[in-house]
Motif scaffolding. Sequence first.
Motif, PDB file in Angstrom:
ATOM      1  N   UNK A 137       0.828  -1.209   0.000  1.00 56.73           N
ATOM      2  CA  UNK A 137       0.000   0.000   0.000  1.00 56.73           C
ATOM      3  C   UNK A 137       0.861   1.258   0.000  1.00 56.73           C
ATOM      4  N   UNK A 138       1.976   1.206   0.722  1.00 53.76           N
ATOM      5  CA  UNK A 138       2.867   2.359   0.790  1.00 53.76           C
ATOM      6  C   UNK A 138       3.496   2.645  -0.575  1.00 53.76           C
ATOM      7  N   UNK A 139       3.912   1.610  -1.272  1.00 55.20           N
ATOM      8  CA  UNK A 139       4.631   1.793  -2.530  1.00 55.20           C
ATOM      9  C   UNK A 139       3.711   1.899  -3.750  1.00 55.20           C
ATOM     10  N   UNK A 140       2.479   1.364  -3.642  1.00 52.37           N
ATOM     11  CA  UNK A 140       1.615   1.331  -4.822  1.00 52.37           C
ATOM     12  C   UNK A 140       0.206   1.849  -4.586  1.00 52.37           C
ATOM     13  N   UNK A 141      -0.204   2.067  -3.344  1.00 50.54           N
ATOM     14  CA  UNK A 141      -1.580   2.450  -3.052  1.00 50.54           C
ATOM     15  C   UNK A 141      -1.806   3.947  -3.051  1.00 50.54           C
ATOM     16  N   UNK A 142      -2.974   4.347  -3.548  1.00 49.82           N
ATOM     17  CA  UNK A 142      -3.415   5.735  -3.497  1.00 49.82           C
ATOM     18  C   UNK A 142      -4.875   5.700  -3.046  1.00 49.82           C
ATOM     19  N   UNK A 143      -5.198   6.497  -2.059  1.00 50.27           N
ATOM     20  CA  UNK A 143      -6.537   6.519  -1.480  1.00 50.27           C
ATOM     21  C   UNK A 143      -7.324   7.682  -2.084  1.00 50.27           C
ATOM     22  N   UNK A 144      -8.386   7.350  -2.824  1.00 52.95           N
ATOM     23  CA  UNK A 144      -9.202   8.361  -3.504  1.00 52.95           C
ATOM     24  C   UNK A 144     -10.679   8.088  -3.268  1.00 52.95           C
ATOM     25  N   UNK A 145     -11.499   9.119  -3.486  1.00 47.88           N
ATOM     26  CA  UNK A 145     -12.955   8.953  -3.398  1.00 47.88           C
ATOM     27  C   UNK A 145     -13.455   8.173  -4.615  1.00 47.88           C
ATOM     28  N   UNK A 146     -14.402   7.258  -4.362  1.00 56.53           N
ATOM     29  CA  UNK A 146     -15.030   6.528  -5.463  1.00 56.53           C
ATOM     30  C   UNK A 146     -16.321   7.246  -5.869  1.00 56.53           C
ATOM     31  N   UNK A 147     -17.125   6.612  -6.699  1.00 54.10           N
ATOM     32  CA  UNK A 147     -18.359   7.243  -7.194  1.00 54.10           C
ATOM     33  C   UNK A 147     -19.374   7.493  -6.085  1.00 54.10           C
ATOM     34  N   UNK A 148     -19.320   6.690  -5.020  1.00 54.49           N
ATOM     35  CA  UNK A 148     -20.232   6.886  -3.890  1.00 54.49           C
ATOM     36  C   UNK A 148     -19.649   7.842  -2.844  1.00 54.49           C
ATOM     37  N   UNK A 149     -18.565   8.505  -3.181  1.00 47.38           N
ATOM     38  CA  UNK A 149     -17.894   9.473  -2.304  1.00 47.38           C
ATOM     39  C   UNK A 149     -17.323   8.833  -1.047  1.00 47.38           C
ATOM     40  N   UNK A 150     -16.929   7.579  -1.156  1.00 46.36           N
ATOM     41  CA  UNK A 150     -16.229   6.882  -0.082  1.00 46.36           C
ATOM     42  C   UNK A 150     -14.765   6.750  -0.488  1.00 46.36           C
ATOM     43  N   UNK A 151     -13.883   6.865   0.475  1.00 42.31           N
ATOM     44  CA  UNK A 151     -12.458   6.717   0.187  1.00 42.31           C
ATOM     45  C   UNK A 151     -12.128   5.226   0.035  1.00 42.31           C
ATOM     46  N   UNK A 152     -11.409   4.911  -1.025  1.00 41.98           N
ATOM     47  CA  UNK A 152     -11.024   3.532  -1.336  1.00 41.98           C
ATOM     48  C   UNK A 152      -9.608   3.540  -1.904  1.00 41.98           C
ATOM     49  N   UNK A 153      -8.934   2.411  -1.696  1.00 43.54           N
ATOM     50  CA  UNK A 153      -7.641   2.213  -2.352  1.00 43.54           C
ATOM     51  C   UNK A 153      -7.897   2.027  -3.844  1.00 43.54           C
ATOM     52  N   UNK A 154      -7.125   2.696  -4.682  1.00 42.55           N
ATOM     53  CA  UNK A 154      -7.277   2.560  -6.121  1.00 42.55           C
ATOM     54  C   UNK A 154      -6.274   1.550  -6.648  1.00 42.55           C
ATOM     55  N   UNK A 155      -6.564   1.058  -7.818  1.00 44.96           N
ATOM     56  CA  UNK A 155      -5.630   0.127  -8.446  1.00 44.96           C
ATOM     57  C   UNK A 155      -4.494   0.895  -9.056  1.00 44.96           C
TER      58      UNK A 155
END
Length: 189
Positions: free
Chosen positions: A171-189
Motif C-alpha cells: 500500500x505504501x509503494x503502490x496504493x493511493x486513497x481516492x474517493x469513489x463514485x459513492x464518495x467513499x475513500x477507497x484504495x485505487x488500483x
Amino acid sequence: MKSIRYSMLTRWLALALVVACCRVADACTCPPAHPQTHFCNSDFVIVGRVQKTFRGKDFYDAYKLKIRNTYKATPKAKVALQSGRLLTPSQDSLCGVSLQPRETYVITGRVVHLEAHVHLCGFVSKWREVTPRQRKGFRLLYKQGCTCKVHMNRRRSKSPNACTTGYNECYERHGICLHDREHRCRWTR
C-alpha cells in the motif's frame, strides 16, 4: 565518614544512570505514515538535486538544491524555496536528515519563519527508489486524495473518508486513497 562518601557516590551514580537513560530516550522517533499523508500534511513537495552541504549553526545544517519539480507549495513555501536552501537539524536526536551531494530526492517539508525545513518525520527518498505509482501520486493523485485520511495502524475503519492498512509495504509503494463514485475513500488500483 565512609557511609557519607558511599551515599554521595551512590547518588552520583544514580544521577548518571538517569541522565544516560534520558540521552538514549531522546532519539528521534516518527510514527509511520503513507506518502499520501506526507504529501497532504506538508507545506511543500519537491524533487531536487543536492548541490552543496553547509554545516550550520544554531543546531541546523543546510542543503543547497537545484529544484527540478515542485508538486506542492503553499505561498510561504514558494518564497522559502526561491533560494533552493533546505534546513535540517544537525543532530540525529532532533530528526535531522542526511542527503548525499549529486543525488536527486523527493522531499516533503514545512516552512518555519519563511525557511524551508526537512526532517526524518517527513518523506525523504531518493527519486530513483520511488515507484512509478508513487511518482504519479506525487505529480497528481495524492493531491486529489487529500480529503481522504490514510490510517497505517488499523485494520478497518467505518469512516467513509478513510483508507486503512496495517504497515503494508504494498500500500505504501503502490496504493493511493481516492474517493469513489459513492464518495467513499477507497484504495485505487
